[in-house]
Scaffold this motif. Structure first.
Motif, PDB file in Angstrom:
ATOM      1  N   ILE A   1     -41.433 -10.385  24.801  1.00 18.93           N
ATOM      2  CA  ILE A   1     -40.076 -10.858  24.523  1.00 18.93           C
ATOM      3  C   ILE A   1     -39.085 -10.256  25.519  1.00 18.93           C
ATOM      4  O   ILE A   1     -38.170 -10.934  26.005  1.00 18.93           O
ATOM      5  CB  ILE A   1     -39.660 -10.500  23.082  1.00 18.93           C
ATOM      6  N   THR A   2     -39.274  -8.987  25.827  1.00 18.13           N
ATOM      7  CA  THR A   2     -38.395  -8.324  26.802  1.00 18.13           C
ATOM      8  C   THR A   2     -38.467  -9.015  28.158  1.00 18.13           C
ATOM      9  O   THR A   2     -37.444  -9.225  28.827  1.00 18.13           O
ATOM     10  CB  THR A   2     -38.785  -6.841  26.943  1.00 18.13           C
ATOM     11  N   GLU A   3     -39.663  -9.397  28.554  1.00 18.26           N
ATOM     12  CA  GLU A   3     -39.835 -10.091  29.834  1.00 18.26           C
ATOM     13  C   GLU A   3     -39.189 -11.478  29.794  1.00 18.26           C
ATOM     14  O   GLU A   3     -38.564 -11.915  30.773  1.00 18.26           O
ATOM     15  CB  GLU A   3     -41.329 -10.218  30.153  1.00 18.26           C
TER      16      GLU A   3
ATOM     17  N   ARG B   1     -34.523 -14.939  31.345  1.00 20.25           N
ATOM     18  CA  ARG B   1     -33.328 -15.681  30.945  1.00 20.25           C
ATOM     19  C   ARG B   1     -32.101 -15.142  31.686  1.00 20.25           C
ATOM     20  O   ARG B   1     -31.266 -15.901  32.174  1.00 20.25           O
ATOM     21  CB  ARG B   1     -33.128 -15.578  29.432  1.00 20.25           C
ATOM     22  N   LYS B   2     -31.987 -13.824  31.754  1.00 21.55           N
ATOM     23  CA  LYS B   2     -30.869 -13.193  32.465  1.00 21.55           C
ATOM     24  C   LYS B   2     -30.849 -13.632  33.930  1.00 21.55           C
ATOM     25  O   LYS B   2     -29.790 -13.977  34.485  1.00 21.55           O
ATOM     26  CB  LYS B   2     -30.991 -11.672  32.363  1.00 21.55           C
TER      27      LYS B   2
ATOM     28  N   LEU C   1     -26.962 -13.568  35.826  1.00 19.60           N
ATOM     29  CA  LEU C   1     -26.057 -12.576  35.253  1.00 19.60           C
ATOM     30  C   LEU C   1     -26.401 -11.185  35.776  1.00 19.60           C
ATOM     31  O   LEU C   1     -27.568 -10.857  35.986  1.00 19.60           O
ATOM     32  CB  LEU C   1     -26.169 -12.573  33.722  1.00 19.60           C
ATOM     33  N   THR C   2     -25.373 -10.378  35.952  1.00 20.61           N
ATOM     34  CA  THR C   2     -25.597  -8.982  36.336  1.00 20.61           C
ATOM     35  C   THR C   2     -25.750  -8.096  35.102  1.00 20.61           C
ATOM     36  O   THR C   2     -26.316  -7.004  35.180  1.00 20.61           O
ATOM     37  CB  THR C   2     -24.425  -8.462  37.190  1.00 20.61           C
ATOM     38  N   SER C   3     -25.232  -8.566  33.975  1.00 18.57           N
ATOM     39  CA  SER C   3     -25.401  -7.860  32.700  1.00 18.57           C
ATOM     40  C   SER C   3     -25.777  -8.882  31.637  1.00 18.57           C
ATOM     41  O   SER C   3     -25.368 -10.044  31.699  1.00 18.57           O
ATOM     42  CB  SER C   3     -24.112  -7.134  32.303  1.00 18.57           C
ATOM     43  N   TYR C   4     -26.557  -8.439  30.679  1.00 21.44           N
ATOM     44  CA  TYR C   4     -27.083  -9.345  29.649  1.00 21.44           C
ATOM     45  C   TYR C   4     -26.551  -8.898  28.295  1.00 21.44           C
ATOM     46  O   TYR C   4     -26.795  -7.772  27.858  1.00 21.44           O
ATOM     47  CB  TYR C   4     -28.609  -9.290  29.675  1.00 21.44           C
ATOM     48  N   LYS C   5     -25.797  -9.776  27.624  1.00 25.38           N
ATOM     49  CA  LYS C   5     -25.102  -9.427  26.396  1.00 25.38           C
ATOM     50  C   LYS C   5     -25.670 -10.202  25.201  1.00 25.38           C
ATOM     51  O   LYS C   5     -26.363 -11.210  25.381  1.00 25.38           O
ATOM     52  CB  LYS C   5     -23.608  -9.727  26.540  1.00 25.38           C
ATOM     53  N   PRO C   6     -25.355  -9.756  23.992  1.00 23.75           N
ATOM     54  CA  PRO C   6     -25.867 -10.445  22.799  1.00 23.75           C
ATOM     55  C   PRO C   6     -25.490 -11.920  22.741  1.00 23.75           C
ATOM     56  O   PRO C   6     -26.236 -12.731  22.183  1.00 23.75           O
ATOM     57  CB  PRO C   6     -25.233  -9.664  21.644  1.00 23.75           C
TER      58      PRO C   6
ATOM     59  N   ASP D   1     -25.545 -13.935  25.080  1.00 24.66           N
ATOM     60  CA  ASP D   1     -26.286 -14.675  26.105  1.00 24.66           C
ATOM     61  C   ASP D   1     -27.686 -15.078  25.648  1.00 24.66           C
ATOM     62  O   ASP D   1     -28.400 -15.768  26.380  1.00 24.66           O
ATOM     63  CB  ASP D   1     -26.420 -13.819  27.377  1.00 24.66           C
ATOM     64  N   THR D   2     -28.092 -14.678  24.470  1.00 28.12           N
ATOM     65  CA  THR D   2     -29.504 -14.797  24.085  1.00 28.12           C
ATOM     66  C   THR D   2     -29.913 -16.176  23.577  1.00 28.12           C
ATOM     67  O   THR D   2     -31.105 -16.446  23.432  1.00 28.12           O
ATOM     68  CB  THR D   2     -29.842 -13.763  22.989  1.00 28.12           C
ATOM     69  N   GLN D   3     -28.943 -17.055  23.302  1.00 30.13           N
ATOM     70  CA  GLN D   3     -29.304 -18.356  22.717  1.00 30.13           C
ATOM     71  C   GLN D   3     -29.047 -19.536  23.646  1.00 30.13           C
ATOM     72  O   GLN D   3     -29.180 -20.690  23.240  1.00 30.13           O
ATOM     73  CB  GLN D   3     -28.526 -18.567  21.409  1.00 30.13           C
ATOM     74  N   VAL D   4     -28.676 -19.245  24.882  1.00 33.52           N
ATOM     75  CA  VAL D   4     -28.368 -20.335  25.820  1.00 33.52           C
ATOM     76  C   VAL D   4     -29.661 -20.991  26.303  1.00 33.52           C
ATOM     77  O   VAL D   4     -30.598 -20.293  26.688  1.00 33.52           O
ATOM     78  CB  VAL D   4     -27.575 -19.795  27.025  1.00 33.52           C
TER      79      VAL D   4
END
Length: 277
Positions: free
Chosen positions: A254-256, A261-262, A267-272, A274-277
């Motif tokens: 899942i982390t991979e 996705r990031k 994106l340079t930073s991955y935020k909560p 951003d997880t459903q796009v």
């Protein structure tokens, strides 16, 4: 196509459960019925099962309707009637019916392959039944319903519209990142408004559940619920091992996926948000 309900065996077809007395007469007949053969016993079991199914359906519809419109006081009243008037009265007589079943001299004549799992569950329910837990179950159901009511009433305002949290969550799939962040924070802020009430409610539920478990002879509610839910084929330790396996083998995958996705979103930073796009 219109789906019609099957004809009932024993419970009146148009039974309206608006008083305990309407159910009590059916329960009393089952409790007093004279069983003179294994065939009689199977018929009795079918009638008992039918009554349980009718009640479960009625309870489910009350719960569904109440949660569809949490502002309707009548729907709330009808659900509360069930947990305050019906469930507490059903519990002891349902226990008596279970005892009647396993005490029948014709029990050993039943097809073991057909009824083994069912009878195992019935015997288990007899073992964990405690009359002093009946009022505790009522309190627990009321508090669980309160949790659902609190959450169902949560809304946010966005673009001049009032949205439920479920409706708002759909906007977290938008390709507009700024919109996602705004909506995500509004959802979280709304939830935090009820944090004290929900925390207190959770503490009360923990205390109630622990007392229910202790009354039934268990050290904790987890072990009690393993029995109550009929989890005969695996243990709490098996669940812990399964969780550890998920952590070891699935979480890295899942982390991979999230890392990909990031990168795909550039994106340079991955935020909560951003997880459903």
């Amino acid at each position: 196509m219109i789906v019609s309900k099957p004809k009932r065996r024993n419970v009146p077809q148009n039974l309206k459960i608006d008083s305990w007395q309407k159910l009590k007469s059916i329960f009393d007949e089952l409790l007093s019925r004279n069983i003179q053969s294994s065939s009689d016993l199977e018929d009795w079991m079918l009638d008992n099962s039918e009554l349980s199914a009718v009640m479960e359906e009625d309870m489910a519809w009350r719960y569904i309707k109440m949660n569809i419109d949490t502002t309707d006081d009548q729907l709330q009243k009808e659900f509360n009637f069930w947990i305050q008037e019906i469930s507490p009265n059903v519990a002891p007589i349902a226990h008596q019916l279970n005892v009647k079943l396993v005490s029948s001299p014709f029990l050993d004549e039943l097809d073991e392959n057909k009824y083994r799992i069912y009878l195992r569950a019935v015997k288990n329910q007899i073992e964990i039944f405690r009359e002093q837990n009946i009022p505790l179950f009522t309190k627990m159901q009321q508090k669980q319903q309160l949790y659902g009511s609190i959450c169902a009433k949560m809304t946010i305002s966005h673009d001049g519209k009032t949205l439920t949290l479920q409706q708002a969550a759909q906007k977290l799939k938008s390709t507009d990142r700024a919109l996602r962040e705004v909506v995500y924070n509004k959802i979280n802020d709304r939830r935090l408004q009820d944090v004290k009430q929900l925390d207190d409610l959770f503490d009360e539920l923990i205390e109630l559940r622990q007392q229910i478990a202790v009354n039934a002879g268990y050290d904790n509610y987890r072990d009690y619920m393993f029995s109550a839910m009929g989890r005969f084929d695996y243990s709490p330790e098996d669940c812990t091992n399964f969780h550890n396996s998920i952590k070891k083998h699935i979480v890295p995958i899942i982390t991979e996926i999230e890392k990909r996705r990031k990168d795909q979103l550039n994106l340079t930073s991955y935020k909560p948000w951003d997880t459903q796009v």
